[in-house]
Enzyme design. Structure first.
Site, short mmCIF file in Angstrom:
data_model
loop_
_atom_site.label_atom_id
_atom_site.label_comp_id
_atom_site.label_asym_id
_atom_site.label_seq_id
_atom_site.Cartn_x
_atom_site.Cartn_y
_atom_site.Cartn_z
N ASP A 345 0.79 -1.25 0.00
CA ASP A 345 0.07 0.15 -0.06
C ASP A 345 0.80 1.24 -0.15
O ASP A 345 1.97 1.50 0.95
CB ASP A 345 -0.90 0.06 1.21
CG ASP A 345 -1.92 1.13 1.27
OD1 ASP A 345 -2.70 1.20 0.71
OD2 ASP A 345 -1.75 2.08 2.16
N GLU A 381 1.84 -0.36 -5.14
CA GLU A 381 0.95 0.44 -5.34
C GLU A 381 1.72 1.76 -5.49
O GLU A 381 2.21 2.59 -4.48
CB GLU A 381 -0.35 0.85 -4.23
CG GLU A 381 -1.39 1.94 -4.55
CD GLU A 381 -2.24 2.30 -3.45
OE1 GLU A 381 -3.41 2.52 -3.64
OE2 GLU A 381 -1.63 2.23 -2.39
#
Length: 691
Positions: A345, A381
């Protein structure tokens, strides 16, 4: 001799069969106390000062502490927020290396290092003890019987099909999962769920965060929770809310069962920030252990945090010991829990140094050379909210990345926007404009249309606007830039024409996703028309909004399970779709990688690419091996039918139709080379060359 110096070599609580070694890193502390608790975690039964400090690691060995013992730390040092230090021994702190967590955080003002309501805000000092409401770390025995049959699947990147899911939301509403297993690790690996994944053709399940987490106070006060789990407090502990008993063993049992079925397990991991928030947040672990080491602080005023994440703080992986914690965590999940890969993330934050994102940063360099992680799938990401945070295509060759350029282009294309065929051609062939450098190949692009964050596929073609009122933020949260199309009506409708169009557009997106070069990622529930009622930010909806509604299974107009299975079979059959070399056009020997064709089956020229409002794209992917047939793909996003001619290739007399998204029954058909046929409005067609 009950307490001895022990060792600084392994951080956390390590049981060796006779006793337990405790080791905690903190560079700026003056004293560290180990606190032992009773079996319920309510009463502190002993407080022991760790006797030794070696290179900023405080350690001690207790020969009568065994697995199941609950513990925490109190760390003494200066409370000087303006200098970056926030030590407060009145606050019980969770071990950053906790392998299990016992109990949940019970919110109160006692969890804050300062006096809430004070005019001096976080510069004040709070003396209340918070231990009763804190989760405790648990000493564990890491031994686990994986069994003789457990073999890690090791699926090649080119064969990978990822399925993103939430542990609880995946099975909470599945009738074929036993009630006691729904919403748990056991439900995730139940026979019914495994059979479903195998039927779809999924190779890899990617789980939303399962690291130990806490629910934000603001959500709890609204009677909501941090459902998605992006609020990590324990980077080594499986979240207990998804387990019936021992969370570590429950998770490992699920991994073993999925592996037995040939399915890989990836984890969505959140190392970019922690649950402690900004300077006004609680003191639960890292902040009270060594705030100045764990977090990025503003150089001009260390009282405040550099927030690249939008979550209040950013973890500082440029610090060697913080980097060690993250690397130890990754290796732990691979070695002890047999996890096959990770999706990071806001990965740009992890690659930041003093001068911003650096693809040669300490973290990215450490990962590149680590032998344990060499076989793990690594997915970034590739953005955060800081300066220079958008880094799609900027990660090293070992990495794959979420390709939001694919998502945006395909959403715009199938929502009716014209003049996109040039970009669509790139997105369907691996996005070479982004990833063709430094030896990277198509697998660098993780293609997706929908993920947890945003509309579901059903809602993408049912709503023009987000409807997040249930989140309690007056519909201000969530993205406004969705490129969605409600097809003429906002929300559910009984209009058969609208529903037929929505279904076809869903088929088109799934078809493109599985036909595109790169790695496809499918959002769990899209195969059965799951809806979140227009909520595109269901992060706090631990209810029927956030859980998958499997009621669409078997229902015409909702169930696309067999359609996806057909697509994954096509993808598996034709290696040129899964190719890991960048495409070229016609070669001197007459062979080719890709032929871009006009509706008249002629090679496209520059003026064809610039056709005003063009929505028709057709191309042939050449054989990889001599006996492989070519694949002819036609995309027609126009609202009207378009006539086109089948390619004339010397060695192929006809083309067998494999897919027509406008045909619910998928009727087989053959077309002679050079013959004329029609692409229905808003459709995807696939043909295989036949000699």
């Amino acid at each position: 001799m009950r307490l001895t110096a022990g060792s600084p070599s392994r951080l956390g609580a390590s049981w060796d069969g006779r006793g337990t070694n405790f080791a905690l890193f903190t560079a700026n502390a003056q004293k560290v106390e180990l606190c032992l608790f009773d079996g319920q975690g309510r009463r502190e039964i002993e407080r022991i000062e760790l006797p030794e400090r070696t290179e900023d690691v405080w350690h001690g060995y207790l020969n009568d502490v065994s697995p199941g013992q609950l513990y925490g730390y109190r760390v003494h040092g200066p409370y000087a927020p303006e200098q970056g230090h926030r030590f407060n021994p009145n606050k019980l702190l969770l071990d950053p290396y906790a392998r299990r967590m016992a109990g949940r955080l019970v919110w109160s003002d006692a969890h804050f290092g300062y006096r809430t309501g004070s005019a001096r805000e976080d510069l004040s000092f709070d003396r209340r003890d918070n231990a009763r409401g804190m989760p405790k770390a648990v000493v564990v025995d890491e031994a686990f019987n994986w069994g003789r049959r457990e073999v890690r699947p090791s699926v090649p990147w080119e064969d990978t099909v990822i399925y993103e899911a939430h542990v609880k939301g995946l099975t909470q509403r599945r009738d074929d999962v036993p009630p006691n297993l729904r919403g748990t690790y056991g439900g995730l690996s139940s026979p019914a769920m495994i059979a479903h994944l195998k039927r779809l053709g999924v190779t890899t399940i990617e789980l939303l965060p399962i690291h130990g987490l806490v629910d934000d106070r603001v959500l709890v006060e609204k009677k909501l929770v941090n459902y998605w789990g992006y609020n990590t407090l324990a980077f080594f502990a499986p979240e207990a809310r998804y387990a019936q008993d021992n969370s570590l063993d429950s998770f490992r049992t699920a991994v073993a069962r999925l592996h037995d079925a040939g399915i890989e397990v990836m984890l969505d991991v959140v190392y970019n920030h922690t649950a402690e928030g900004n300077h006004m947040g609680p003191t639960l672990s890292f902040r009270g252990i060594d705030n100045a080491s764990y977090y990025w602080l503003k150089p001009e005023n260390p009282r405040y945090y550099d927030d690249f994440t939008g979550c209040g703080n950013s973890v500082n992986l440029s610090h060697p010991r913080v980097l060690q914690m993250v690397m130890d965590s990754l290796r732990y999940w691979v070695e002890v829990c047999h996890v096959d890969g990770f999706r990071f993330d806001l990965a740009t934050t992890l690659g930041r140094g003093p001068n911003g994102f650096d693809r040669n940063s300490a973290f990215l360099t450490a990962v590149r050379q680590d032998p344990v992680l060499a076989t793990a799938k690594l997915v970034a990401e590739p953005w955060d909210l800081g300066m220079g945070g958008y880094q799609v295509g900027g990660f090293p060759s070992q990495w794959s990345e979420w390709n939001d350029r694919y998502r945006s282009a395909m959403r715009r294309y199938w929502s009716g926007e014209g003049s996109l065929i040039g970009e669509i051609s790139s997105r369907m062939t691996g996005s070479s404009d982004l990833f063709n450098h430094d030896g990277r190949v198509q697998r660098a692009s993780i293609n997706h249309i929908t993920v947890h964050d945003g509309f579901t596929l059903n809602d993408l073609f049912s709503y023009n606007s987000k409807h997040n009122e249930a989140n309690g933020e007056d519909n201000r949260d969530g993205s406004n830039d969705n490129h969605s199309n409600n097809c003429g009506h906002e929300g559910p409708t009984d209009d058969s024409a609208i529903n037929a169009l929505r279904l076809r557009l869903r088929r088109n997106q799934l078809a493109c996703l599985l036909l595109a070069q790169g790695v496809p990622l499918i959002l769990a529930g899209d195969e059965v028309g799951n809806s979140q009622n227009g909520n595109n930010n269901a992060y706090c909806q631990d209810n029927e909004t956030g859980w998958i509604g499997w009621e669409g299974t078997g229902r015409e107009g909702s169930d696309l399970i067999d359609f996806i299975a057909h697509l994954t079979a096509i993808r598996s059959r034709f290696p040129q779709i899964r190719k890991q070399r960048w495409l070229d056009g016609r070669r001197a020997d007459g062979s080719y990688g890709v032929l871009w064709l006009t509706p008249a089956a002629e090679d496209m020229k520059e003026q064809d690419w610039k056709f005003p409002e063009g929505r028709f794209l057709a191309y042939v992917l050449g054989p990889v091996e001599q006996n492989d047939p070519p694949v002819f793909i036609v995309l027609n996003a126009a609202p009207e039918a378009i006539k086109f001619r089948m390619p004339k290739l010397p060695e192929y007399k006809s083309w067998q139709q494999l897919l027509n998204t406008a045909d619910v029954k998928q009727t087989a058909a053959d077309f002679p080379s050079g013959s004329e046929t029609t692409a229905p409005p808003r459709s995807v067609l696939v043909f295989s060359g036949s000699a």
